[in-house]
Write an enzyme that holds these catalytic residues in place. Structure first.
Site, mmCIF file in Angstrom:
data_model
loop_
_atom_site.group_PDB
_atom_site.id
_atom_site.type_symbol
_atom_site.label_atom_id
_atom_site.label_comp_id
_atom_site.label_asym_id
_atom_site.label_seq_id
_atom_site.Cartn_x
_atom_site.Cartn_y
_atom_site.Cartn_z
ATOM 1 N N ARG A 129 1.125 -1.970 0.443
ATOM 2 C CA ARG A 129 -0.435 0.424 -0.067
ATOM 3 C C ARG A 129 1.149 1.340 0.110
ATOM 4 N NH1 ARG A 129 -4.977 1.235 3.218
ATOM 5 N NH2 ARG A 129 -6.508 -0.505 1.383
ATOM 6 N N HIS B 261 -7.457 0.890 -6.432
ATOM 7 C CA HIS B 261 -7.249 -0.300 -6.368
ATOM 8 C C HIS B 261 -7.702 -1.177 -6.067
ATOM 9 C CE1 HIS B 261 -7.363 -1.459 -1.718
ATOM 10 N NE2 HIS B 261 -8.756 -0.552 -1.235
ATOM 11 N N GLN C 93 -9.476 -4.658 -3.255
ATOM 12 C CA GLN C 93 -10.767 -4.099 -3.775
ATOM 13 C C GLN C 93 -12.133 -3.913 -4.166
ATOM 14 O OE1 GLN C 93 -11.749 -2.459 -0.029
ATOM 15 N NE2 GLN C 93 -14.351 -2.996 -1.428
ATOM 16 N N ASP D 97 -17.056 6.199 -2.037
ATOM 17 C CA ASP D 97 -16.706 6.388 -0.710
ATOM 18 C C ASP D 97 -15.931 8.255 -0.103
ATOM 19 O OD1 ASP D 97 -13.899 5.062 -0.093
ATOM 20 O OD2 ASP D 97 -13.189 5.676 -1.962
ATOM 21 N N CYS E 246 -15.961 0.895 0.250
ATOM 22 C CA CYS E 246 -14.986 0.166 0.134
ATOM 23 C C CYS E 246 -14.743 0.591 1.783
ATOM 24 C CB CYS E 246 -14.023 0.329 -0.085
ATOM 25 S SG CYS E 246 -12.817 2.231 -0.251
ATOM 26 N N ARG F 120 -13.407 -9.120 1.119
ATOM 27 C CA ARG F 120 -11.678 -9.146 0.676
ATOM 28 C C ARG F 120 -10.896 -9.896 0.776
ATOM 29 N NH1 ARG F 120 -10.030 -3.715 0.384
ATOM 30 N NH2 ARG F 120 -8.429 -4.469 0.122
#
Ligand code: CP
Ligand code: NVA
Length: 309
Positions: free
Chosen positions: A107, A134, A137, A226, A265, A293
């Protein structure tokens, strides 16, 4: 070498295989405690290094749990505690880690850093979120929607409302790879990455843009939003002002199909991009999405390590 830097690295066929495998493997282990390995333990003896330049709850846990369920182990590293934090280059870090572990997840603040890491690595690298995208995700999001629909996403209409950020960019890629239609409502100046849009459109995806969140949500099968302020964003006050009209609340959600699914998310900023009544309401699948996930990560790890037939 199979890296997962963006969803397009999988290609349409690879993404389909990842989704089908994730669902099958999830079903096969039903009833087992979370830490018990899958019966075939396909990554027994394998190690994954997870490097974090920014905070994480879901990505950190899901990759660790994924490795345990696949029979392997994850080693989690805070970038600031590594020599990386004192100036050792990404390339040298990649070369060293390639001698210690079988795959890396990172990340990172800058997507270009992940590209540089992958270029110097001799093991697969997976993107656990950058400023640009991402991908891991969105595999979980797709899995969640397909589970709910009981079929693939063909013919579905998705609405993205809010910041054209990293998560939005990966949904655009998914629309390109799978062919569902996507309408994005974002305030001027917060549009998604133009190259991602162009690539998805070149694959034949229908991607519409506007600034009207009601128009985007109308008749949608899936409504996604988001945070208005992502990790690394600094212009917080300006953002909150620009995004205020973009909240997903019950009145807006009612414009979507009655069967519409709400996704986020997480982490959510309740009362900002979404109200409690929507995120805790009957159309919200955010907890299933978070739990998926693990299953998404497992299939992606197997794909990257060349273990998906
Ligand atoms: N959705 C997501 O990636 O969450 P974390 O930041 O907690 O990993
Ligand atoms: N867009 C958010 C996603 C967090 C999982 C961020 O980058 O902070």
């Amino acid at each position: 070498m199979k890296h997962v830097l963006n969803l397009s690295d999988l290609g349409p066929g690879g993404l389909r295989r990842v989704l089908d495998h994730a669902r099958a493997r999830k079903t096969a282990r039903r009833g087992l405690p979370q830490g018990a390995p899958d019966s075939d333990a396909p990554l027994a003896g394998h190690l994954l290094a997870c490097i974090f330049e920014k905070p994480s709850t879901r990505t950190r846990l899901s990759f660790d749990v994924a490795m345990r369920q696949l029979g392997g182990e994850a080693i989690t590293l805070a970038a600031g505690d590594m020599q990386l934090g004192r100036g050792e280059t990404l390339e040298d870090t990649a070369r060293v880690l390639s001698g210690f572990v079988d795959a890396m997840m990172i990340r990172a603040n800058r997507h270009s850093d992940v590209v540089a890491l992958a270029a110097a690595a001799s093991i697969p690298v997976l993107n656990g979120l950058t400023d640009l995208s991402h991908p891991c995700q969105i595999v979980a999001d797709l899995l969640t929607v397909e589970e709910k629909l009981g079929r693939n996403t063909d013919g579905t209409r998705w609405a993205w409302v809010g910041d054209g950020n990293n998560v939005c960019n990966s949904i655009i890629e998914a629309a390109g790879l799978l062919g569902f239609s996507l309408t994005i409502a974002a305030p001027a100046g917060f549009e998604p990455d133009a190259a991602f849009v162009a690539a998805a459109q070149a694959r034949g995806a229908t991607i519409a843009f506007g600034t009207d969140p009601d128009e985007a949500v109308r008749n949608a099968d899936v409504v996604v939003t988001d945070t208005w302020v992502s990790m690394g964003d600094t212009d917080n006050a300006d953002r909150r002002r620009a995004f205020e009209p973009y909240q997903i609340n019950p009145m807006r959600m009612a414009l979507a199909k009655p069967s519409a699914i709400f996704l986020h998310c997480l982490p959510a900023h309740r009362g900002e991009e979404v109200t409690d009544s929507v995120i805790d309401g009957p159309q919200s699948l955010v907890w299933e999405e978070a739990a998926n996930r693990v299953h998404a990560q497992k299939a992606l790890l197997l794909w990257a390590l060349g273990k998906l037939s």
